[in-house]
Design a protein around this motif. Structure first.
Motif, PDB file in Angstrom:
ATOM      1  N   THR A 115      60.491  42.835 -26.230  1.00  0.00           N
ATOM      2  CA  THR A 115      61.523  42.014 -24.763  1.00  0.00           C
ATOM      3  C   THR A 115      60.751  42.606 -23.651  1.00  0.00           C
ATOM      4  O   THR A 115      60.422  43.720 -23.571  1.00  0.00           O
ATOM      5  CB  THR A 115      62.749  41.341 -25.433  1.00  0.00           C
ATOM      6  OG1 THR A 115      62.957  43.147 -25.355  1.00  0.00           O
ATOM      7  CG2 THR A 115      63.482  40.961 -26.058  1.00  0.00           C
ATOM      8  N   SER A 163      47.900  34.457 -16.344  1.00  0.00           N
ATOM      9  CA  SER A 163      47.977  33.572 -17.229  1.00  0.00           C
ATOM     10  C   SER A 163      49.737  33.362 -18.263  1.00  0.00           C
ATOM     11  O   SER A 163      49.993  32.954 -18.325  1.00  0.00           O
ATOM     12  CB  SER A 163      47.324  32.380 -18.332  1.00  0.00           C
ATOM     13  OG  SER A 163      45.951  32.328 -17.542  1.00  0.00           O
ATOM     14  N   THR A 164      49.903  34.318 -18.085  1.00  0.00           N
ATOM     15  CA  THR A 164      51.465  34.969 -18.440  1.00  0.00           C
ATOM     16  C   THR A 164      51.583  35.887 -17.943  1.00  0.00           C
ATOM     17  O   THR A 164      53.823  36.325 -18.283  1.00  0.00           O
ATOM     18  CB  THR A 164      50.686  36.124 -20.123  1.00  0.00           C
ATOM     19  OG1 THR A 164      50.284  37.338 -19.385  1.00  0.00           O
ATOM     20  CG2 THR A 164      49.714  35.009 -20.807  1.00  0.00           C
ATOM     21  N   THR A 217      57.788  34.703 -13.640  1.00  0.00           N
ATOM     22  CA  THR A 217      58.021  34.302 -15.650  1.00  0.00           C
ATOM     23  C   THR A 217      57.065  35.473 -16.239  1.00  0.00           C
ATOM     24  O   THR A 217      55.672  35.609 -15.738  1.00  0.00           O
ATOM     25  CB  THR A 217      57.555  32.974 -15.281  1.00  0.00           C
ATOM     26  OG1 THR A 217      58.345  32.329 -14.469  1.00  0.00           O
ATOM     27  CG2 THR A 217      57.418  32.780 -16.996  1.00  0.00           C
ATOM     28  N   ILE A 218      57.491  35.477 -17.406  1.00  0.00           N
ATOM     29  CA  ILE A 218      56.778  36.252 -18.433  1.00  0.00           C
ATOM     30  C   ILE A 218      56.631  35.408 -19.739  1.00  0.00           C
ATOM     31  O   ILE A 218      57.488  35.048 -20.451  1.00  0.00           O
ATOM     32  CB  ILE A 218      56.501  37.971 -18.820  1.00  0.00           C
ATOM     33  CG1 ILE A 218      56.442  38.077 -18.032  1.00  0.00           C
ATOM     34  CG2 ILE A 218      55.613  38.551 -20.062  1.00  0.00           C
ATOM     35  CD1 ILE A 218      55.235  38.795 -17.304  1.00  0.00           C
ATOM     36  N   THR A 219      55.341  35.086 -19.574  1.00  0.00           N
ATOM     37  CA  THR A 219      55.283  33.664 -21.138  1.00  0.00           C
ATOM     38  C   THR A 219      55.159  34.053 -22.245  1.00  0.00           C
ATOM     39  O   THR A 219      54.767  35.157 -22.340  1.00  0.00           O
ATOM     40  CB  THR A 219      54.028  32.720 -20.389  1.00  0.00           C
ATOM     41  OG1 THR A 219      52.765  32.821 -20.843  1.00  0.00           O
ATOM     42  CG2 THR A 219      54.359  32.121 -19.049  1.00  0.00           C
ATOM     43  N   THR A 220      55.014  33.211 -23.439  1.00  0.00           N
ATOM     44  CA  THR A 220      55.172  33.676 -24.706  1.00  0.00           C
ATOM     45  C   THR A 220      53.791  33.781 -24.891  1.00  0.00           C
ATOM     46  O   THR A 220      53.031  33.994 -25.911  1.00  0.00           O
ATOM     47  CB  THR A 220      55.648  32.523 -25.611  1.00  0.00           C
ATOM     48  OG1 THR A 220      55.032  31.254 -25.805  1.00  0.00           O
ATOM     49  CG2 THR A 220      57.306  32.496 -25.535  1.00  0.00           C
ATOM     50  N   LEU A 262      56.486  37.072 -27.659  1.00  0.00           N
ATOM     51  CA  LEU A 262      57.435  37.283 -27.032  1.00  0.00           C
ATOM     52  C   LEU A 262      58.631  35.963 -27.736  1.00  0.00           C
ATOM     53  O   LEU A 262      57.467  34.617 -27.927  1.00  0.00           O
ATOM     54  CB  LEU A 262      57.752  36.864 -25.417  1.00  0.00           C
ATOM     55  CG  LEU A 262      57.461  38.117 -24.276  1.00  0.00           C
ATOM     56  CD1 LEU A 262      56.661  39.345 -25.179  1.00  0.00           C
ATOM     57  CD2 LEU A 262      57.839  37.776 -23.062  1.00  0.00           C
ATOM     58  N   ASN A 305      60.105  33.936 -26.326  1.00  0.00           N
ATOM     59  CA  ASN A 305      60.710  33.026 -25.468  1.00  0.00           C
ATOM     60  C   ASN A 305      60.435  33.568 -23.727  1.00  0.00           C
ATOM     61  O   ASN A 305      60.054  34.446 -23.925  1.00  0.00           O
ATOM     62  CB  ASN A 305      62.325  33.028 -25.260  1.00  0.00           C
ATOM     63  CG  ASN A 305      63.147  32.098 -26.232  1.00  0.00           C
ATOM     64  OD1 ASN A 305      62.672  30.851 -27.272  1.00  0.00           O
ATOM     65  ND2 ASN A 305      63.952  32.895 -27.411  1.00  0.00           N
ATOM     66  N   ASN A 306      59.656  32.563 -23.219  1.00  0.00           N
ATOM     67  CA  ASN A 306      59.983  33.182 -21.760  1.00  0.00           C
ATOM     68  C   ASN A 306      60.622  33.717 -20.646  1.00  0.00           C
ATOM     69  O   ASN A 306      62.155  33.100 -21.308  1.00  0.00           O
ATOM     70  CB  ASN A 306      59.786  32.059 -21.417  1.00  0.00           C
ATOM     71  CG  ASN A 306      57.752  31.058 -20.849  1.00  0.00           C
ATOM     72  OD1 ASN A 306      57.181  31.718 -23.021  1.00  0.00           O
ATOM     73  ND2 ASN A 306      57.628  29.805 -20.834  1.00  0.00           N
ATOM     74  N   MET A 307      60.395  34.474 -20.418  1.00  0.00           N
ATOM     75  CA  MET A 307      60.988  35.550 -19.505  1.00  0.00           C
ATOM     76  C   MET A 307      60.940  34.933 -18.157  1.00  0.00           C
ATOM     77  O   MET A 307      59.971  34.983 -18.056  1.00  0.00           O
ATOM     78  CB  MET A 307      60.701  37.563 -19.864  1.00  0.00           C
ATOM     79  CG  MET A 307      61.798  38.004 -18.924  1.00  0.00           C
ATOM     80  SD  MET A 307      61.106  39.259 -17.847  1.00  0.00           S
ATOM     81  CE  MET A 307      60.350  38.251 -16.574  1.00  0.00           C
ATOM     82  N   GLU A 308      62.274  34.441 -17.573  1.00  0.00           N
ATOM     83  CA  GLU A 308      62.693  34.362 -16.143  1.00  0.00           C
ATOM     84  C   GLU A 308      63.417  34.890 -15.351  1.00  0.00           C
ATOM     85  O   GLU A 308      63.960  35.573 -15.742  1.00  0.00           O
ATOM     86  CB  GLU A 308      62.866  32.581 -16.049  1.00  0.00           C
ATOM     87  CG  GLU A 308      61.325  32.353 -16.711  1.00  0.00           C
ATOM     88  CD  GLU A 308      61.407  30.765 -16.210  1.00  0.00           C
ATOM     89  OE1 GLU A 308      62.595  30.332 -15.794  1.00  0.00           O
ATOM     90  OE2 GLU A 308      60.888  29.424 -16.686  1.00  0.00           O
TER      91      GLU A 308
END
Length: 357
Positions: free
Chosen positions: A34, A69-70, A108-111, A121, A123-126
């Protein structure tokens, strides 16, 4: 007999229990990582416009999965350009230009981000943040007596005629003979040249020139160390050293290697803004490339601290104070608005050099 019949059941139960624990351990191992802390915090307001955006993860991540990209920062839903880095459990995003004033951004941190076991991850973290009005200010680098000279060097000032130089020139501890190509006319304590609007000084001239130059050189070294010692850069490894085509907002920049300027650069800010560029390697500017100031930015508030050599290509134009531990070379026809302060030599070749206002 009943006891004997029960033993296999207990054995089977034990095997099932043991196997279940093993599966539980696997589940624990495969829990998704996470993103636990972000800076700025979610919904934070008044964020500095040169803020380094960072995210800490719950565990060490696969560095190759932390990239542009992530890890994204967006304005109005559009990703902005920046440099992404990762170390330990922390990912950082450094914008290529200052954030816009009083503007909402999302990070945003993507999956696509994964831990060392390859688990992504869940889910995406925003997170969102809003910027303030101004970029955090830097104090100028105090040049001391070195600020009295448009060119100051320790070992030599060599010129290939004909240059046009506005401002005083100084050389110490080297003697007058190490100033070449300027056709000097000697006076008591200084010299003049048809190519220089100002006086020239060297360490072997009459008093008080030697002590004045010693002080100026000491101040030049102190200024270099001051610029090099500034902490907490706003922009780290911007463009991986290639800053061509960029617009540079006020702040502290740091590179651990060479910086190149292959295409035009704009330095944008107000008359009160300060730029400090810490360069651990060389600074190289290509031929016919220009640095342009906009918004009131002043060359006297722009400091280029260069550990290696600073070289400016033919017919290029440069702005700012150069504090070089090594040499400064202006190739044929290059022009310069600033001060060239070198702890070795300054080389000129038909250049226009003007001290900043």
């Amino acid at each position: 007999m009943k006891i004997k019949n029960l033993l296999p059941a207990f054995a089977i139960a034990a095997v099932v229990l043991f196997t279940g624990c093993s599966n539980d351990d696997d589940v624990v191992k495969n829990l998704s990582p996470t993103a636990i802390v972000s800076d700025p915090a979610d919904n934070e307001i008044g964020v500095a416009r040169n803020k380094v955006v960072s995210v800490n993860f719950s565990e060490e991540m696969d560095p190759s999965s932390i990239n542009a990209s992530t890890f994204l920062v967006k304005k109005a839903g559009v990703a902005i350009e920046g440099n992404v880095s990762y170390s330990g459990t922390t990912a950082k995003f450094i914008s290529s230009t200052a954030f816009a004033a009083e503007t909402l951004y999302t990070m945003t941190i993507t999956t696509g981000a994964k831990n060392l076991e390859g688990t992504a991850l869940a889910n995406n973290m925003e997170r969102s943040f809003t910027t303030n009005t101004n970029v955090a200010g830097l104090a100028v680098v105090d040049l001391g007596a070195a600020g009295n000279y448009v060119v100051l060097a320790k070992t030599a000032i060599n010129n290939n005629p004909t240059s046009a130089i506005t401002g005083k020139m100084g050389l110490s501890p080297a003697a007058t003979s190490y100033i070449t190509g300027l056709s000097l006319t000697d006076f008591t304590g200084y010299a003049t040249s048809a190519q220089v609007t100002g006086q020239l000084f060297a360490a072997d001239m009459a008093s008080p020139t030697p002590i004045n130059l010693t002080t100026a050189v000491q101040n030049m070294i102190t200024a270099y160390n001051n610029a090099a010692g500034r902490l907490s850069p706003d922009f780290l490894e911007l463009g991986t050293g290639n800053i061509g085509g960029k617009t540079l907002s006020a702040g502290l920049y740091k590179w651990t290697n060479t910086v190149t300027i292959p295409t035009d650069v704009t330095i944008s800010g107000t008359a009160d803004d300060v730029w400090i560029f810490q360069i651990s390697g060389d600074l190289t500017m290509s031929a016919a490339v220009n640095i342009t100031l906009e918004g009131g930015a002043k060359a006297s508030n722009i400091f280029w601290q260069v550990a290696g050599e600073a070289t400016f290509g033919t017919t290029s134009h440069f702005e700012g104070i150069i504090l070089s531990m090594t040499g400064i070379t202006f190739q044929t026809g290059a022009s310069f608005n600033g001060r060239a302060l070198a702890q070795t030599a300054v080389i000129l070749d038909g250049n226009t050099v003007v001290q900043p206002q």
